[in-house]
Design a protein around this motif. Structure first.
Motif, short mmCIF file in Angstrom:
data_model
loop_
_atom_site.label_atom_id
_atom_site.label_comp_id
_atom_site.label_asym_id
_atom_site.label_seq_id
_atom_site.Cartn_x
_atom_site.Cartn_y
_atom_site.Cartn_z
N MET A 57 -1.34 7.73 3.88
CA MET A 57 -0.42 7.83 2.75
C MET A 57 -0.81 8.94 1.80
SD MET A 57 1.61 5.65 3.69
CE MET A 57 2.83 5.97 2.44
N GLN A 58 -2.12 9.18 1.67
CA GLN A 58 -2.59 10.13 0.66
C GLN A 58 -3.86 10.77 1.19
OE1 GLN A 58 -3.32 8.21 -3.09
NE2 GLN A 58 -3.12 10.09 -4.28
N ARG A 64 -8.22 3.81 -7.65
CA ARG A 64 -7.73 2.54 -8.17
C ARG A 64 -6.87 1.82 -7.13
NH1 ARG A 64 -3.36 0.05 -10.21
NH2 ARG A 64 -3.53 -1.18 -12.11
N GLU A 65 -5.99 2.55 -6.46
CA GLU A 65 -5.08 1.94 -5.50
C GLU A 65 -5.81 1.53 -4.21
OE1 GLU A 65 -2.31 1.05 -6.58
OE2 GLU A 65 -2.36 2.25 -8.42
N LEU A 69 -5.89 -2.15 -2.27
CA LEU A 69 -5.67 -2.31 -0.83
C LEU A 69 -6.86 -3.00 -0.17
CD1 LEU A 69 -3.74 -1.51 1.51
CD2 LEU A 69 -5.09 0.57 1.78
N LEU B 16 4.48 2.89 7.66
CA LEU B 16 3.96 3.88 6.72
C LEU B 16 5.01 4.97 6.47
CD1 LEU B 16 0.23 4.21 7.88
CD2 LEU B 16 1.26 2.67 6.20
N ILE B 19 7.50 3.60 3.96
CA ILE B 19 6.93 3.57 2.61
C ILE B 19 7.01 4.98 2.01
CG2 ILE B 19 4.81 3.22 1.27
CD1 ILE B 19 4.11 0.96 3.23
N GLN B 20 6.74 5.98 2.87
CA GLN B 20 6.85 7.38 2.46
C GLN B 20 8.29 7.69 2.03
OE1 GLN B 20 4.16 9.73 2.42
NE2 GLN B 20 5.80 10.53 1.12
N GLU B 46 4.60 -9.03 8.38
CA GLU B 46 3.27 -9.34 7.85
C GLU B 46 3.19 -10.80 7.37
OE1 GLU B 46 0.67 -7.84 8.15
OE2 GLU B 46 -0.71 -8.50 6.59
N MET B 75 0.32 -6.88 -1.71
CA MET B 75 -0.73 -6.03 -2.29
C MET B 75 -0.96 -4.78 -1.43
SD MET B 75 -3.45 -8.85 -3.69
CE MET B 75 -4.69 -7.66 -4.19
N VAL B 76 -0.86 -4.97 -0.12
CA VAL B 76 -0.99 -3.82 0.78
C VAL B 76 0.13 -2.83 0.49
CG1 VAL B 76 -0.79 -3.10 3.20
CG2 VAL B 76 -2.21 -5.09 2.60
N SER B 79 -0.12 -0.92 -3.04
CA SER B 79 -1.16 0.12 -3.12
C SER B 79 -0.77 1.33 -2.28
CB SER B 79 -2.53 -0.45 -2.72
OG SER B 79 -2.45 -1.07 -1.46
N LEU B 80 -0.24 1.08 -1.09
CA LEU B 80 0.16 2.21 -0.24
C LEU B 80 1.30 3.01 -0.88
CD1 LEU B 80 0.04 0.58 3.34
CD2 LEU B 80 -1.61 2.16 2.32
N ALA B 82 1.98 3.22 -4.12
CA ALA B 82 1.45 3.96 -5.28
C ALA B 82 0.72 5.22 -4.81
CB ALA B 82 0.51 3.06 -6.09
N MET B 83 -0.01 5.11 -3.69
CA MET B 83 -0.68 6.29 -3.14
C MET B 83 0.34 7.35 -2.72
SD MET B 83 -3.62 4.61 -0.69
CE MET B 83 -4.61 3.23 -1.29
N ALA B 84 1.38 6.91 -2.02
CA ALA B 84 2.41 7.85 -1.56
C ALA B 84 3.08 8.54 -2.75
CB ALA B 84 3.45 7.12 -0.71
N ASN B 86 1.71 8.98 -5.81
CA ASN B 86 0.73 9.92 -6.38
C ASN B 86 0.66 11.19 -5.55
OD1 ASN B 86 -0.11 8.41 -8.62
ND2 ASN B 86 -1.56 7.23 -7.43
N GLU B 87 0.72 11.02 -4.22
CA GLU B 87 0.61 12.18 -3.32
C GLU B 87 1.78 13.14 -3.51
OE1 GLU B 87 -1.91 12.90 -1.57
OE2 GLU B 87 -1.34 14.18 0.12
N ALA B 92 1.73 7.13 -10.41
CA ALA B 92 2.16 5.74 -10.23
C ALA B 92 0.98 4.81 -10.35
CB ALA B 92 2.80 5.57 -8.85
N SER B 94 -0.05 0.54 -9.49
CA SER B 94 0.40 -0.71 -8.89
C SER B 94 -0.09 -1.91 -9.68
CB SER B 94 -0.11 -0.83 -7.45
OG SER B 94 -1.49 -1.18 -7.45
#
Lengths: 411, 411
Positions: A57-58, A64-65, A69, B16, B19-20, B46, B75-76, B79-80, B82-84, B86-87, B92, B94
């Motif tokens: 993802m990054q 933090r994130e 996870l 993934l 999510i992207q 899940e 939670m998974v 976080s993923l 928020a990472m995407a 930020n990227e 962002a 979470s």
């Protein structure tokens, strides 16, 4: 009846069957009347699976994130274990790091525990429940989830044991205790019934990867008796505790540690002036390369030789940096060797006995093993030798210091 | 510039890559200047995977522990995502349900939201961040993790939108809006640009499973404009809001819902005395069988007939219970039919228009479809017919009420 904190790592909870086996083991202690707090890691492989997703993802996942996870790994284990305990008639309740609360600083991915509230845990214990706590995780002052870094579950267990004033912190692993040396190298290596915190620190930092160094430090600082046990075999394991007063019974040497992950670099003929060590190691540390041993001998002219060791993976990079630095410093030459091994004898007994080091050097000489570098601390002597002699050296030392023999009436 | 709460379900975040894609979509709104709070579910599959593990640990998993386990799914995702974000240059952060905090009662597995603290979320929005919140979960008064039950992420989104006084709550799904009826049954079914909360409730409860009923109720109660949109296609979707004043433009009927999951049971010739309904339905409800329609007509002698419908899966059990009850009540006979379907016309417009029901009955009669049971509410008329006529009935009604036509200048 005692209060025991038990920690089970990723391999010990690596499948639903194993979590079931952990529940059965915990139940045995409960049936004896002990109060039990269980700390568990994520199921083996899970943390790596999560990190792998994060990296997709990054490029460099937000710290933090990543903690949000990763913390899910232990949450899966605590809830499943609590269910297994409830199913087998052991009332249990699970807590995340944040729920306990295990309060840390805000250094995401490598947080340090600052305080633990034990009220909830204590109340559940008083109510006859087993408390299952997620290892490796905590909560920062802003309420964000933090993780303690790899192996942090050991730290969680020890910190909880300290906060609860537990009688013992048991770390369940895939070995049945701490050995005098690696049994794969020396057939008659012997399980130590007892070892001191200081010895364990030296053994662990030298590559006997049974326990996380931080958790041993923590246990020593708060005087928490720590016991290493096998997850699926019965046995007393190894108790790690403070040195006893009657040092008469103390063996000279408790164990022999070794490490073949290192490489050695030497810069020869640098000017022996203040600041030269910093000039040499500054660029190495700036490249985030960790240095282990650092040796500089007295010099008999205006130049000196400077040697240090790094992890073998960092060898080439460190060599490139050092050659650049050497040129700037007008050093005579740079040498490197990544076919080395470090062998150390460890024991609190050597404090009060002279001659331990010379016995070591004599034993190595007898086998025709050349010692390249020597470094000592209060309770250990380390030597660097050619890697090909590693097994020979460890066996010779194990036999010389009679580590296969049970000392006195200790056991 | 508006404040928008967006909810993406399990399928929308099922990989993934997806999510992207969600991150890219969110970024578009940010680039327009909107403030965005994103609520996500667990990746599809899940939650079932986790429940499956739980059932292997405990025959009937402890509700509290199941919530700890299930909460990891979202939670998974948070976080993923928020990472995407930020990227891709969208700062962002979470939050778990507990972190927001979304405070619920302590009814584990089916908790109700009691209060939401929006301070942290608001502070992040003010700082220009996208806030990513775990759907489906909250925290009870004791700090334990709770979940809201299946589909709870919709409720989380609507509750957050209400608490934040958001301009719109967008629910992203695998359909591009709410249709006049199921397009798989009627080719020219038409996407409704707008529908009222009440109509949506009737449509949803009748099997148009686009939105969770609870979230529609919640949105109606707090007057949160709700929009159903397709996750991966552009388009305005369907806006669910309060009835507008100019009911001149209001179509008589907004849609046709149907349901073939039901079965019908009738007990004939029971004594028409007070308490008989309770005597018949008491044992059914005691067996945890949910009853949908209940019909009792006026009786012209001292006995009456009593009909109700249940889910088809409960048919045999309900029939067994009813036969026992009938014997005790000296009823004449028991009849059952699990080859039925329920068809309903729904529309707030019918409030002010007589004759809608008779138009419906006429249309069905023209096609030779016998009506077995009729039940009405203020904005809907439902009939039970033989299952084999379902498609025919829906198409006839769709055409009779001209649902394929865009009414007035609405669009």
């Amino acid at each position: 009846m005692a209060l025991i904190v038990q920690k089970f790592g990723g391999t010990s909870v690596g499948s639903l069957e194993r979590i079931q086996a952990v529940a059965d083991k915990v139940k045995k202690f409960r049936d004896k009347g002990d109060d039990v707090v269980v700390v568990v890691s994520a199921m083996s492989g899970e943390t790596n699976r999560l990190i792998d997703m994060a990296k997709q993802m990054q490029v460099k996942p937000t710290a933090r994130e990543l903690d949000v996870l990763l913390s899910t790994g232990e949450m899966v284990t605590i809830s499943l274990l609590a269910m297994a305990l409830n199913e087998c008639g052991c009332p249990a309740r699970s807590y995340t790091g944040g729920q306990v609360a295990i309060k840390t600083n805000n250094a995401h991915n490598k947080a340090r525990i600052e305080h633990i509230d034990v009220e909830k845990v204590q109340a559940d214990l008083n109510a006859g429940r087993v408390v299952v706590v997620a290892g490796f995780q905590g909560i920062d002052p802003h309420g964000a989830i933090t993780t303690l870094g790899r192996g942090g579950s050991d730290t969680t267990a020890v910190a909880l044991a300290a906060a609860l004033k537990a009688d013992e912190c048991q770390i369940y692993t895939d070995v049945d205790g701490v050995y005098t040396t690696d049994p794969r190298v020396v057939d008659n290596a012997r399980r130590l019934p007892k070892i001191t915190f200081e010895e364990m620190l030296e053994m662990a930092s030298l590559g006997s990867k049974v326990l996380q160094i931080r958790s041993v430090e923590f246990a020593g600082k708060y005087n928490v008796p720590l016991r290493v046990l096998h997850s699926f075999q019965e046995g007393p394991g190894t108790l790690i505790t403070y040195e006893e007063n009657d040092s008469m019974e103390q063996p000279l040497i408790s164990g022999i540690a070794f490490n073949r992950d290192e490489a050695k670099l030497t810069v020869k003929g640098v000017s022996d002036t203040p600041g030269v060590a910093y000039q040499i190691l500054g660029p190495i540390s700036a490249a985030n390369i960790e240095v282990d041993m650092i040796i500089q001998n007295v010099s008999d002219d205006k130049t000196t030789d400077f040697t240090f060791t790094v992890h073998r993976n960092d060898y080439q990079q460190a060599l490139d940096i050092l050659e650049k630095t050497a040129a700037e410093l007008n050093a005579r030459e740079v040498e490197g060797d990544n076919k080395i091994a470090k062998v150390s004898i460890v024991g609190v007994g050597m404090r009060s006995h002279a001659g331990v080091a010379s016995t070591m050097f004599e034993a190595l000489a007898k086998e025709g093993i050349n010692i390249q570098v020597i470094s000592t601390s209060e309770i250990k002597v380390s030597v660097v030798i050619a890697e090909k002699y590693l097994e020979l050296a460890v066996r010779a030392l194990h036999s010389t210091f009679e580590l296969d023999q049970v000392p006195g009436d200790e056991e």
